[in-house]
Design an enzyme around this catalytic site. Structure first.
Site, PDB file in Angstrom:
ATOM      1  N   GLN A  20      -4.104  20.777 152.275  1.00  0.00           N
ATOM      2  CA  GLN A  20      -3.219  19.682 151.955  1.00  0.00           C
ATOM      3  C   GLN A  20      -1.873  19.736 152.985  1.00  0.00           C
ATOM      4  O   GLN A  20      -1.219  18.535 152.744  1.00  0.00           O
ATOM      5  CB  GLN A  20      -2.760  19.805 150.483  1.00  0.00           C
ATOM      6  CG  GLN A  20      -1.663  20.900 150.169  1.00  0.00           C
ATOM      7  CD  GLN A  20      -1.347  20.881 148.658  1.00  0.00           C
ATOM      8  OE1 GLN A  20      -2.290  21.578 147.892  1.00  0.00           O
ATOM      9  NE2 GLN A  20      -0.349  20.486 148.283  1.00  0.00           N
ATOM     10  N   SER A  53      12.833  21.666 144.229  1.00  0.00           N
ATOM     11  CA  SER A  53      11.561  21.759 144.841  1.00  0.00           C
ATOM     12  C   SER A  53      11.636  23.178 145.494  1.00  0.00           C
ATOM     13  O   SER A  53      12.660  23.687 145.898  1.00  0.00           O
ATOM     14  CB  SER A  53      11.550  20.698 146.070  1.00  0.00           C
ATOM     15  OG  SER A  53      10.848  20.868 147.121  1.00  0.00           O
ATOM     16  N   HIS A  78      10.617  27.917 140.984  1.00  0.00           N
ATOM     17  CA  HIS A  78      11.697  27.791 140.442  1.00  0.00           C
ATOM     18  C   HIS A  78      11.664  27.375 139.081  1.00  0.00           C
ATOM     19  O   HIS A  78      10.667  27.338 138.325  1.00  0.00           O
ATOM     20  CB  HIS A  78      12.620  26.507 141.264  1.00  0.00           C
ATOM     21  CG  HIS A  78      11.599  25.247 141.444  1.00  0.00           C
ATOM     22  ND1 HIS A  78      11.270  24.510 140.264  1.00  0.00           N
ATOM     23  CD2 HIS A  78      10.978  25.090 142.890  1.00  0.00           C
ATOM     24  CE1 HIS A  78      10.613  23.480 140.867  1.00  0.00           C
ATOM     25  NE2 HIS A  78      10.267  23.737 142.185  1.00  0.00           N
ATOM     26  N   HIS A  93       9.076  24.841 137.519  1.00  0.00           N
ATOM     27  CA  HIS A  93       7.670  25.217 137.312  1.00  0.00           C
ATOM     28  C   HIS A  93       7.701  26.038 135.854  1.00  0.00           C
ATOM     29  O   HIS A  93       6.892  26.047 135.201  1.00  0.00           O
ATOM     30  CB  HIS A  93       7.375  26.482 138.572  1.00  0.00           C
ATOM     31  CG  HIS A  93       7.170  26.002 139.784  1.00  0.00           C
ATOM     32  ND1 HIS A  93       8.099  26.186 140.759  1.00  0.00           N
ATOM     33  CD2 HIS A  93       6.104  25.197 140.240  1.00  0.00           C
ATOM     34  CE1 HIS A  93       7.376  25.683 141.947  1.00  0.00           C
ATOM     35  NE2 HIS A  93       6.363  25.070 141.534  1.00  0.00           N
TER      36      HIS A  93
HETATM   37  O1  PAF Z   1       2.088  20.326 143.589  1.00  0.00           O
HETATM   38  C1  PAF Z   1       1.710  21.446 144.266  1.00  0.00           C
HETATM   39  O2  PAF Z   1       2.481  22.510 144.322  1.00  0.00           O
HETATM   40  C2  PAF Z   1       0.337  21.324 144.979  1.00  0.00           C
HETATM   41  O3  PAF Z   1       0.202  20.170 145.303  1.00  0.00           O
HETATM   42  C3  PAF Z   1      -0.945  21.855 143.974  1.00  0.00           C
HETATM   43  C4  PAF Z   1      -0.894  20.902 142.816  1.00  0.00           C
HETATM   44  C5  PAF Z   1      -0.644  23.383 143.353  1.00  0.00           C
HETATM   45  C6  PAF Z   1      -2.092  21.959 144.710  1.00  0.00           C
HETATM   46  O4  PAF Z   1      -2.005  22.735 145.926  1.00  0.00           O
END
Ligand code: PAF
Length: 279
Positions: free
Chosen positions: A60, A185, A33, A36
């Site tokens: 994650q 987001s 978006h 970024h």
């Molecule tokens: O913020 C994010 O999009 C993610 O946590 C990252 C830093 C790309 C790591 O996967």
């Protein structure tokens, strides 16, 4: 713009750059978006070339549903990057990054990982540390750009860089907001029309909390925010905390020599939104 999915190919391209070329790196999980793109723009201003990675990092995610439902819009992402200042895109598969061993390393972030997101997302920051360190190894950036929406993530990455002596400068960039205040987001596209229309309530509450902190102690502000969400028909508050920016520890009273932030995590149905505000 060059697009590589293999580690060896992106490494060869980076190795072929003239000595001294500075690399600005924007790691992402895609579903790009404007927020970024603003990181990409800033990276281009401060470096010779910009590398963006798009990788939905499985280690994650503490919740399998969240990983499956994380928006994946690679064609749109590449088109957006093509018309931005991006020079190289790295789009590895999980197999390329992890081989067959999709697991995190274990990190000690001096307790930063135990606060807020760390209390609710088991193993999340080990996953972030693992992928960010791996991407830094591959891309070898001079500077890496992160949005302050994930403020705790920035502090964790800074800690990792400091403890492991990594030769990269971490640049924190302000939260990009929609016109109505909602923090941008990738997850916002999953909100229903009704949830999306109501979502600016989160930032409005943060702004009111900011006005109260200083006049009132943190615990009173925390209680007030809790009450604001108690009867909300669409949102469930997971946490609201006022914390020291450096230690991320909760505070009670304001000390004018320190920097504080209010942090919030809210569920709209199954979609988890986070935001924060400097106090
Ligand atoms: O913020 C994010 O999009 C993610 O946590 C990252 C830093 C790309 C790591 O996967």
């Amino acid at each position: 713009m060059l697009v590589f999915s293999k580690i060896i190919s992106v490494q060869q391209e980076i190795a072929s750059l003239k000595n001294g070329t500075t690399i600005g790196f924007v790691p992402t999980m895609g579903a790009l978006h404007e927020g970024h793109l603003s990181l990409v723009e800033r990276a281009k201003k401060e470096n010779d070339i910009v590398v963006v990675s798009i990788f939905v990092n499985p280690t994650q995610f503490d919740n399998a549903d969240d990983l499956i439902n994380y928006p994946k819009t690679i064609d749109k992402d590449l088109a957006l990057l093509e018309s931005s200042y991006c020079d190289i895109v790295f789009t590895p598969t999980p197999q390329e990054i992890y081989n067959n061993d999709i697991q995190s390393q274990s990190y000690d972030f001096d307790g930063l990982e135990l606060q807020m997101e760390g209390k609710f997302r088991d193993g999340h920051f080990n996953g972030v540390g693992t992928i960010v360190e791996r991407l830094f190894e591959i891309v070898k950036p001079s500077k890496a750009y992160f949005g302050e929406k994930d403020f705790q993530q920035i502090q964790i990455v800074r800690k990792m860089v400091e403890k492991r002596n990594l030769p990269v400068k971490i640049i924190a960039c302000p939260i990009h907001r929609e016109k109505d205040g909602l923090a941008m987001s990738s997850r916002n596209v999953r909100l229903t029309k009704e949830q999306r229309a109501a979502a600016p309530f989160i930032y409005k509450t943060l702004k009111k909390a900011k006005a109260k902190f200083g006049i009132k102690n943190a615990s009173e502000v925390v209680k007030w925010v809790g009450n604001e969400f108690k009867n909300h028909p669409l949102f469930n508050l997971e946490y609201f905390e006022i914390a020291d920016e450096d230690t991320l520890l909760s505070v009670e009273t304001k000390n004018p020599t320190k920097k504080y932030r209010a942090f919030i995590a809210v569920f709209a149905g199954k979609i988890r939104l986070i935001d924060n505000i400097s106090l």
